[in-house]
Enzyme design. Sequence first.
Site, short mmCIF file in Angstrom:
data_model
loop_
_atom_site.label_atom_id
_atom_site.label_comp_id
_atom_site.label_asym_id
_atom_site.label_seq_id
_atom_site.Cartn_x
_atom_site.Cartn_y
_atom_site.Cartn_z
N LYS A 173 0.86 -1.19 0.00
CA LYS A 173 0.00 0.00 0.00
C LYS A 173 0.89 1.24 0.00
CE LYS A 173 -1.72 2.89 2.55
NZ LYS A 173 -1.61 4.12 1.73
N GLY A 226 7.52 5.69 7.31
CA GLY A 226 6.64 6.86 7.39
C GLY A 226 6.92 7.60 8.68
N GLY A 227 5.89 8.28 9.18
CA GLY A 227 6.06 9.13 10.35
C GLY A 227 6.00 8.33 11.66
N THR A 230 2.37 7.39 13.06
CA THR A 230 1.75 6.25 12.37
C THR A 230 2.51 4.96 12.69
OG1 THR A 230 1.05 7.74 10.61
CG2 THR A 230 0.97 5.40 10.12
N GLY A 231 3.82 5.06 12.80
CA GLY A 231 4.63 3.88 13.14
C GLY A 231 4.21 3.28 14.48
N CYS A 282 14.07 11.34 4.80
CA CYS A 282 14.10 10.87 6.19
C CYS A 282 15.44 11.14 6.85
CB CYS A 282 13.72 9.40 6.28
SG CYS A 282 14.61 8.37 5.13
O1 TXE Z 1 2.95 10.03 7.04
P1 TXE Z 1 2.31 8.65 7.44
P2 TXE Z 1 2.37 11.42 6.59
C1 TXE Z 1 7.11 12.00 8.59
C2 TXE Z 1 7.20 13.48 8.32
C3 TXE Z 1 5.80 13.83 7.96
C4 TXE Z 1 5.03 12.95 8.92
C5 TXE Z 1 3.61 12.68 8.53
O2 TXE Z 1 7.59 14.16 9.50
O3 TXE Z 1 5.50 15.19 8.17
O4 TXE Z 1 5.77 11.74 8.92
O5 TXE Z 1 3.53 12.34 7.16
C6 TXE Z 1 0.07 5.09 5.66
N1 TXE Z 1 -2.42 2.09 9.02
N2 TXE Z 1 7.48 11.19 7.43
O6 TXE Z 1 1.10 11.73 7.31
O7 TXE Z 1 0.95 8.78 8.05
C7 TXE Z 1 -0.14 6.23 4.70
O8 TXE Z 1 -1.31 6.01 3.93
C8 TXE Z 1 -1.67 1.77 7.96
C9 TXE Z 1 8.77 10.56 7.49
O9 TXE Z 1 2.35 11.49 5.14
O10 TXE Z 1 3.34 7.97 8.24
C10 TXE Z 1 1.15 6.16 3.91
O11 TXE Z 1 1.08 5.09 2.97
N3 TXE Z 1 -1.07 2.67 7.17
C11 TXE Z 1 8.90 9.51 6.48
C12 TXE Z 1 2.18 5.81 4.98
O12 TXE Z 1 1.43 5.25 6.05
C13 TXE Z 1 -1.23 3.97 7.46
C14 TXE Z 1 8.30 9.72 5.16
C15 TXE Z 1 2.99 6.98 5.50
O13 TXE Z 1 2.12 7.93 6.01
C16 TXE Z 1 -2.01 4.38 8.58
C17 TXE Z 1 7.01 10.37 5.25
C18 TXE Z 1 -2.61 3.38 9.37
N4 TXE Z 1 -3.36 3.66 10.44
C19 TXE Z 1 6.67 11.10 6.35
N5 TXE Z 1 -1.98 5.74 8.62
C20 TXE Z 1 10.24 8.83 6.40
N6 TXE Z 1 10.55 7.95 7.36
O14 TXE Z 1 10.97 9.03 5.45
C21 TXE Z 1 -1.22 6.16 7.58
N7 TXE Z 1 -0.77 5.10 6.88
#
Ligand code: TXE
Length: 489
Positions: A173, A226-227, A230-231, A282
């Site tokens: 996804k 990701g963030g 969410t992690g 990141c």
């Molecule tokens: O990230 P999310 P967002 C950081 C950066 C950014 C913040 C938020 O600080 O401002 O995270 O960004 C999926 N169950 N990074 O909101 O939510 C979502 O659909 C399963 C750092 O964009 O982490 C997407 O596919 N999946 C980072 C993915 O998670 C879920 C890169 C990432 O989104 C979910 C990006 C759930 N409950 C942002 N909720 C890095 N490490 O490089 C969301 N998602």
Amino acid sequence: MADLYIGGEWVDARAGGRREIRCPADGSLVAEVAEATAEDTEAAIAAARRAFDTGPWPATPAAERGNLLLRTADLLDRDAEEFARAESLDTGKRLVESRYDMSDIAACLRYFGKLAGNEAGRVVDTGSADSFSRIVHEPVGVCGLITPWNYPLLQAVWKIAPALAAGNTFVLKPSELTPHTAILFMRLLAEAGLPGGVANLVLGAGPTAGAPLSKHPDVDLVSFTGGLATGRVIAANAAATVKKVALELGGKNPNVVFADADFETAVDYALTAVFLHSGQVCSAGARLIVQREWHDEFVDELVRRAERIRLGGPFDENAETGPLISAAHREKVERYVATAIEEGAVLRTGGKRPDDPALQDGFYYLPTILDNVQQGSTAVVEESFGPVLTVETFTDEDDAVRIANDTHYGLAGGVFTQDAARAQRVANRLRHGTVWINDYHPYLPQAEWGGYKQSGFGRELGPTGLAEYTEVKHIHQNLKPGPQHWFSG
Ligand code: TXE
């Protein structure tokens, strides 16, 4: 158009949902794609489960699995321009950067393609001629792969390549903002000969289309980039069924500059470290930690050069960096800067949207430098994930290390000095998963990537990256079987 890939078929979302994808550089409509719900994701999980439990892929010889990845790399080279354009339209990043991404992706596929056949297992010395023991590596099962929008296909392939090399099946996804290269990549895997059901793709929002990948009992492993917020949700969800979990959650990465570094080099890298892809990286070197005696001259020079960075869309050949991914993300960066200033940071440049009329339809934000930030303040603790550099100063080596490690993240960092012994000492003491010396951002598929502390756990890339997707089985054979007579009767 049917753009969910489930069980080897292209299908529409069952509930008929659609989502508009717009280019962040000018808001133009790129396409409409299917918006999956949890039901679609459950169907994809079922297809991946069937392909794992009854399909040929897990038992395909590892070298053949590797060959499939090598063929896929060749196909990606063939279609690299189409992929790069699609990536740039979704993310707004410069075409030249998307082209680099595609060649990095092909290198990653080739790395795991070659590594696949090397997973030899080992013989265990039992200390007896009457028994024989060996260790074998087997695929984990069905993998849920959830990826973000900043390097959409690169981050997906960092997971897909080792997952396939090890014989797993998966459901991907990608971020709901950047689905296109994932769609194109599924077509390449099919063309390369991957059996139906091994690779599955769902598109849509995280809490609906993504959540089953961290919750469903038929998923054995979830890998997420990701963030941090969410992690944490994904790790908590995964705990209920004790899935294997790998997380890459970004960083608050220090770039430590000693006053004995080469000035020009350190300035140049400090800019690239934080302003590449407008800070949406990141490992962005968003925290400059500079030795006090260099502070004034160094920051003046950074400001001078930051003000000359040219912003523009993906196909503007004069542009040096592009927009932020979305209006919501730009608002997050704006709030971050406002809070930093309230908490005492000195705005040296940027801190606003550009005035250029040509950029008004995109989500641009000027390269920004915040001086005099205090340890413990929001600006130092939280990721902005935008083009924002904060500046702290240090007195000596111990002070530099203490400040650089004072973060709950631990993904990456840089050290600039011409003293080779100091460079090694500081690199050894930094609690960050990757440390660059007199460099920033180089990426090697053969070297592990992953975070200390709350930057995540599990490793991507390198041999350990492949090991994340395998189970280790011990097979012990009695070579002289016969009754044991433990019990007299
Ligand atoms: O990230 P999310 P967002 C950081 C950066 C950014 C913040 C938020 O600080 O401002 O995270 O960004 C999926 N169950 N990074 O909101 O939510 C979502 O659909 C399963 C750092 O964009 O982490 C997407 O596919 N999946 C980072 C993915 O998670 C879920 C890169 C990432 O989104 C979910 C990006 C759930 N409950 C942002 N909720 C890095 N490490 O490089 C969301 N998602």
